[in-house]
Structure formats: C-alpha cells, structure tokens
Enzyme design. Structure first.
Site, PDB file in Angstrom:
ATOM      1  N   GLY A  55       0.766  -1.245   0.000  1.00  0.00           N
ATOM      2  CA  GLY A  55       0.000   0.000   0.000  1.00  0.00           C
ATOM      3  C   GLY A  55       0.790   1.284   0.000  1.00  0.00           C
ATOM      4  N   ASP A 114      -5.824   1.742  10.206  1.00  0.00           N
ATOM      5  CA  ASP A 114      -7.259   1.481  10.344  1.00  0.00           C
ATOM      6  C   ASP A 114      -7.512   0.905  11.741  1.00  0.00           C
ATOM      7  OD1 ASP A 114      -9.933   1.007   9.814  1.00  0.00           O
ATOM      8  OD2 ASP A 114      -9.602  -0.669   8.465  1.00  0.00           O
ATOM      9  N   PHE A 163     -14.117   3.325   3.038  1.00  0.00           N
ATOM     10  CA  PHE A 163     -13.097   2.516   2.383  1.00  0.00           C
ATOM     11  C   PHE A 163     -12.456   3.329   1.277  1.00  0.00           C
ATOM     12  CE2 PHE A 163     -10.934  -0.720   0.023  1.00  0.00           C
ATOM     13  CZ  PHE A 163     -10.419  -1.504   1.055  1.00  0.00           C
ATOM     14  N   ASP A 170      -5.649  -0.163  -2.302  1.00  0.00           N
ATOM     15  CA  ASP A 170      -6.386  -1.044  -3.196  1.00  0.00           C
ATOM     16  C   ASP A 170      -7.710  -1.507  -2.616  1.00  0.00           C
ATOM     17  OD1 ASP A 170      -5.091  -2.768  -1.193  1.00  0.00           O
ATOM     18  OD2 ASP A 170      -5.926  -4.394  -2.383  1.00  0.00           O
TER      19      ASP A 170
HETATM   20  P1  IMP Z   1      -4.991  -2.074  10.189  1.00  0.00           P
HETATM   21  O1  IMP Z   1      -4.043  -3.214  10.506  1.00  0.00           O
HETATM   22  O2  IMP Z   1      -6.426  -2.436  10.420  1.00  0.00           O
HETATM   23  O3  IMP Z   1      -4.602  -0.768  10.808  1.00  0.00           O
HETATM   24  O4  IMP Z   1      -4.979  -1.883   8.622  1.00  0.00           O
HETATM   25  C1  IMP Z   1      -3.838  -1.536   7.948  1.00  0.00           C
HETATM   26  C2  IMP Z   1      -3.874  -2.017   6.510  1.00  0.00           C
HETATM   27  O5  IMP Z   1      -5.184  -2.364   6.043  1.00  0.00           O
HETATM   28  C3  IMP Z   1      -3.408  -0.894   5.635  1.00  0.00           C
HETATM   29  O6  IMP Z   1      -2.006  -0.913   5.496  1.00  0.00           O
HETATM   30  C4  IMP Z   1      -4.144  -1.145   4.344  1.00  0.00           C
HETATM   31  O7  IMP Z   1      -3.381  -2.001   3.528  1.00  0.00           O
HETATM   32  C5  IMP Z   1      -5.431  -1.843   4.757  1.00  0.00           C
HETATM   33  N1  IMP Z   1      -6.545  -0.873   4.819  1.00  0.00           N
HETATM   34  C6  IMP Z   1      -7.156  -0.391   5.924  1.00  0.00           C
HETATM   35  N2  IMP Z   1      -8.126   0.490   5.614  1.00  0.00           N
HETATM   36  C7  IMP Z   1      -8.128   0.592   4.260  1.00  0.00           C
HETATM   37  C8  IMP Z   1      -8.899   1.383   3.313  1.00  0.00           C
HETATM   38  O8  IMP Z   1      -9.782   2.193   3.640  1.00  0.00           O
HETATM   39  N3  IMP Z   1      -8.588   1.202   1.994  1.00  0.00           N
HETATM   40  C9  IMP Z   1      -7.627   0.343   1.573  1.00  0.00           C
HETATM   41  N4  IMP Z   1      -6.872  -0.390   2.413  1.00  0.00           N
HETATM   42  C10 IMP Z   1      -7.121  -0.270   3.756  1.00  0.00           C
HETATM   43 MG    MG Z   2      -4.051  -3.148   1.370  1.00  0.00          MG
END
Ligand code: IMP
Ligand code: MG
Length: 184
Positions: A55, A114, A163, A170
């Site tokens: 990402g 996130d 999202f 992606d």
């Molecule tokens: P976390 O571990 O839940 O904080 O999520 C981190 C990863 O989830 C990010 O590095 C993204 O790859 C993916 N992600 C979280 N939210 C989104 C979004 O809104 N769009 C796309 N990818 C996301």
């Molecule tokens: Mg991703």
C-alpha cells in the site's frame, strides 16, 4: 486524466463515489511532511525509511524525494493471517529486510492506519532489533484504533471512516494506480 473523469476508477463493477483527496492536495501535504521529517530528524545520524508494502509504494516514493537529507530505503511485506476482511490479529512477515537497525533512526511508512492491528503486531517485533529510534509515518489515519502501541508521529490526513482507494491503496488489488484518493 482529468480528475473529474471517474471512468478510469471503475473496475469489476465497483465504482468510485467521490474524490476525497486530489492529486494536488496529496502532493502539497507530502511536501510538507517531507520537510517536517527532515527538520525533526537529528542531522548526521543514519536514517532508514521502511516502507510497508504494498500500500505505501506510491506514498513512499513521493515522500523520500521530499526528505532532503541522506537516508536509506528498504521495504517490509507483512500479511495478516486469516482471510478476508477479518484480521485474526497475527501478522506474518513475507519479506523482511536484512537491513541493520542498530544505531539507526527507523521510520516505518504506512499507507493507512485502520484497526491498528498491523502496527500493534509489527512495532514490537521491530523494536526488538534495537533501532536508535522507531517512528511511524502514515499518509492516512482513521483514528479508529483504540489502543495503538505507538501513535504515528507524522500523519498526512485524518481520514474519513470510509473505504479508501487510490494512490497505492487497493480494493482487492484494484485501483492502486489512481493518482488521487477516493471513496468506494
Ligand atoms: P490495520 O491493521 O487495520 O490498521 O490496517 C492496515 C492495513 O489495512 C493498511 O495498510 C491497508 O493495507 C489496509 N486498509 C485499511 N483500511 C483501508 C482502506 O480504507 N482502503 C484500503 N486499504 C485499507
Ligand atoms: Mg491493502
């Protein structure tokens, strides 16, 4: 491509509903972040910028060109165990650099924070390698995570709880090449 032409942002039946950050807004913010990071890092001390793939690939490549000081770049590929959208909370390293952490200021570059699961699992593993300092720089922060082991030191935008796609982000591997960030 004119940013108002959203036809490019339609893939596999999914379409963009609106542009959240334009390419110009992103470029301006990334420039500010680069300047701030360069200002806040101690001069003459080694810096390793560690991009979390996939990402962060576009953000990282724009960001490092705005950090006008010597630094090195490496990448880390982490993946959540489990499938789909529910994360089991385990993070597996698929590619792990052999870059030395000791004595270096390490900046982890994320596209978006996130739930915080990724950082919460990853940061303690990286801290064990004994960096001189360990900080996080993220382009987007949803401010959902209740118990982050470490708040990102540098945040591009406080993101809406939607999202988001584009500029590296992606949906099922689509949309990473959009020059702006939109909401699905
Ligand atoms: P976390 O571990 O839940 O904080 O999520 C981190 C990863 O989830 C990010 O590095 C993204 O790859 C993916 N992600 C979280 N939210 C989104 C979004 O809104 N769009 C796309 N990818 C996301
Ligand atoms: Mg991703």
């Amino acid at each position: 491509m004119p940013e108002t032409d959203l036809t490019l942002a339609r893939t596999g039946g999914r379409a963009l509903t609106r542009i959240v950050y334009s390419a110009e807004q992103i470029a301006e913010r990334v420039r500010e972040m680069g300047r701030q990071i360069a200002d806040e890092l101690p001069a003459d001390e080694p810096v390793l910028v560690l991009g979390l793939l996939k990402g962060s690939f576009i953000f990282l490549s724009d960001l490092v060109r705005e950090i006008t000081r010597p630094l090195q770049v490496d990448f880390l590929v982490a993946s959540s165990y489990g499938s789909g959208t529910t994360s089991s909370g385990e993070v597996k390293l698929l590619y792990d650099p052999n870059a030395e952490f000791r004595g270096r200021h390490v900046i982890v570059v994320e596209d978006i924070v996130d739930s915080g699961t990724t950082l919460n699992r990853l940061l303690p593993m990286l801290e064990e390698r004994g960096p001189r300092s360990l900080e996080v720089c993220t382009l987007l922060h949803k401010h959902i995570a209740a118990n982050l082991v470490k708040e990102p030191r540098w945040v591009g935008f406080d993101a809406p709880h939607e999202f988001l796609i584009g500029y590296g982000l992606d949906h099922s591997e689509d949309f990473r090449n959009l020059p702006f960030i939109g909401s699905l």
